[in-house]
Design a protein around this motif. Structure first.
Motif, mmCIF file in Angstrom:
data_model
loop_
_atom_site.group_PDB
_atom_site.id
_atom_site.type_symbol
_atom_site.label_atom_id
_atom_site.label_comp_id
_atom_site.label_asym_id
_atom_site.label_seq_id
_atom_site.Cartn_x
_atom_site.Cartn_y
_atom_site.Cartn_z
ATOM 1 N N ILE A 160 -3.171 -7.636 1.094
ATOM 2 C CA ILE A 160 -4.463 -7.649 0.387
ATOM 3 C C ILE A 160 -4.856 -6.230 -0.022
ATOM 4 N N ALA A 161 -4.660 -5.271 0.870
ATOM 5 C CA ALA A 161 -4.949 -3.879 0.511
ATOM 6 C C ALA A 161 -4.055 -3.431 -0.647
ATOM 7 N N PHE A 162 -2.812 -3.866 -0.622
ATOM 8 C CA PHE A 162 -1.862 -3.546 -1.691
ATOM 9 C C PHE A 162 -2.364 -4.104 -3.030
ATOM 10 N N ASP A 163 -2.683 -5.399 -3.043
ATOM 11 C CA ASP A 163 -3.121 -6.044 -4.286
ATOM 12 C C ASP A 163 -4.411 -5.411 -4.818
ATOM 13 N N GLN A 164 -5.336 -5.142 -3.927
ATOM 14 C CA GLN A 164 -6.637 -4.632 -4.376
ATOM 15 C C GLN A 164 -6.549 -3.177 -4.834
ATOM 16 N N THR A 165 -5.700 -2.403 -4.190
ATOM 17 C CA THR A 165 -5.539 -1.009 -4.639
ATOM 18 C C THR A 165 -4.859 -0.989 -6.010
ATOM 19 N N LEU A 166 -3.882 -1.866 -6.200
ATOM 20 C CA LEU A 166 -3.260 -1.963 -7.529
ATOM 21 C C LEU A 166 -4.286 -2.395 -8.573
ATOM 22 N N ARG A 167 -5.156 -3.300 -8.176
ATOM 23 C CA ARG A 167 -6.214 -3.762 -9.096
ATOM 24 C C ARG A 167 -7.074 -2.572 -9.556
ATOM 25 N N VAL A 168 -7.431 -1.719 -8.604
ATOM 26 C CA VAL A 168 -8.241 -0.551 -8.948
ATOM 27 C C VAL A 168 -7.498 0.327 -9.962
ATOM 28 N N PHE A 169 -6.222 0.557 -9.717
ATOM 29 C CA PHE A 169 -5.489 1.475 -10.609
ATOM 30 C C PHE A 169 -5.071 0.803 -11.911
ATOM 31 N N ARG A 170 -4.942 -0.524 -11.910
ATOM 32 C CA ARG A 170 -4.709 -1.221 -13.189
ATOM 33 C C ARG A 170 -5.926 -1.028 -14.091
ATOM 34 N N GLN A 171 -7.106 -1.157 -13.489
ATOM 35 C CA GLN A 171 -8.333 -0.988 -14.286
ATOM 36 C C GLN A 171 -8.458 0.446 -14.777
ATOM 37 N N ARG A 172 -8.045 1.395 -13.961
ATOM 38 C CA ARG A 172 -8.204 2.805 -14.342
ATOM 39 C C ARG A 172 -7.215 3.241 -15.409
ATOM 40 N N THR A 173 -6.002 2.707 -15.312
ATOM 41 C CA THR A 173 -4.944 3.207 -16.198
ATOM 42 C C THR A 173 -4.707 2.299 -17.396
ATOM 43 N N GLY A 174 -5.110 1.031 -17.274
ATOM 44 C CA GLY A 174 -4.784 0.081 -18.336
ATOM 45 C C GLY A 174 -3.324 -0.338 -18.304
ATOM 46 N N GLU A 175 -2.593 0.103 -17.272
ATOM 47 C CA GLU A 175 -1.172 -0.271 -17.145
ATOM 48 C C GLU A 175 -1.049 -1.550 -16.321
ATOM 49 N N LYS A 176 0.078 -2.241 -16.484
ATOM 50 C CA LYS A 176 0.245 -3.516 -15.765
ATOM 51 C C LYS A 176 0.456 -3.302 -14.257
ATOM 52 N N LEU A 177 1.204 -2.287 -13.890
ATOM 53 C CA LEU A 177 1.433 -1.939 -12.473
ATOM 54 C C LEU A 177 1.758 -3.174 -11.634
ATOM 55 N N ARG A 178 2.816 -3.863 -11.994
ATOM 56 C CA ARG A 178 3.211 -5.056 -11.219
ATOM 57 C C ARG A 178 4.332 -4.675 -10.268
#
Ligand code: SF4
Length: 230
Positions: A160-178
């Protein structure tokens, strides 16, 4: 420096006084009143738990949420439960903590180069925050990321921490980061952004079943130190 101090103080105050999630407010306060038999003498914290550690840190650790009788009792991240009993000795061995014990807020524990936070600041029933509760809480983590200006590595404990941290950086960068969640996997979040390292959460369920061993955990902190040195 003073401005930064004020920003941190304002953030901590906002976290500690937060009542955005009715279900979690009710639960954290009920647990703090009823208590566990072993802790009847304790005056439970019973409030949201702010981030803890070095505000000049280069490493941010992101956990899930306070334990009902751990952080919700002591008021400090990973303090007073089995996850902390596994985490802090590892941090001590890796040079991020001045002692392996984490008992209460007055125990003298200090972190160097490390700040510890979570995606949800209130103890959730069954250790399972709901999606809307995580969404309510995530801005606090985002503010900490903004204030940690030297950040170089983010360690996420659990999926969950992994998914949510990626969510934060997806929003910041506009990158997919999958990325796939895998213990010890190291990811680059983007140019001039921190490294992301995934780890199994040091929950009793993981450590007692051998899913996460002390050796595996130590290897992960070695990797963090190597990234800081690199
Ligand atoms: S979980 Fe976060 S957003 Fe919800 S009440 Fe607790 S501190 Fe506030």
């Amino acid at each position: 420096m003073t401005e930064n101090h004020d920003l941190w103080q304002g953030l901590d105050n906002a976290v500690i006084s937060c009542r955005k999630c009715p279900r979690l407010v009710a639960w954290r306060e009920e647990v703090a009143q009823v208590k566990r038999r072993a802790y009847l003498e304790w005056d439970y914290w019973g409030k949201p738990v702010p981030g803890f550690g070095d505000r000049e840190a280069r490493v941010l650790v992101v956990g899930l949420a306070p334990g009902a009788h751990g952080s919700n009792r002591t008021g400090r991240m990973f303090t007073g439960d089995s996850s902390g009993d596994f985490l802090y000795p590892a941090l001590f061995n890796a040079g991020f903590a001045n002692q392996p014990q984490a008992v209460d807020r007055e125990d003298g524990l200090q972190l160097a180069e490390m700040f510890i936070s979570a995606v949800c600041r209130c103890a959730p029933p069954g250790n399972k925050p709901k999606a809307d509760e995580i969404s309510n809480c995530l801005p606090y983590l985002e503010s900490e990321i903004d204030l940690l200006s030297r950040l170089k590595v983010i360690v996420v404990l659990g999926r969950i921490a992994f998914d949510q941290t990626l969510r934060v950086f997806r929003q910041r960068t506009g990158e997919k980061l999958r990325f796939d969640f895998k213990h010890l996997a190291v990811h680059r979040l983007g140019e001039n952004l921190p490294w992301l390292i995934a780890s199994y959460h040091p929950s009793r369920q993981n450590t007692q079943t051998g899913r996460l061993t002390e050796v595996m955990f130590a290897e992960m902190w070695d990797t963090v130190n190597a990234l800081l040195d690199g």
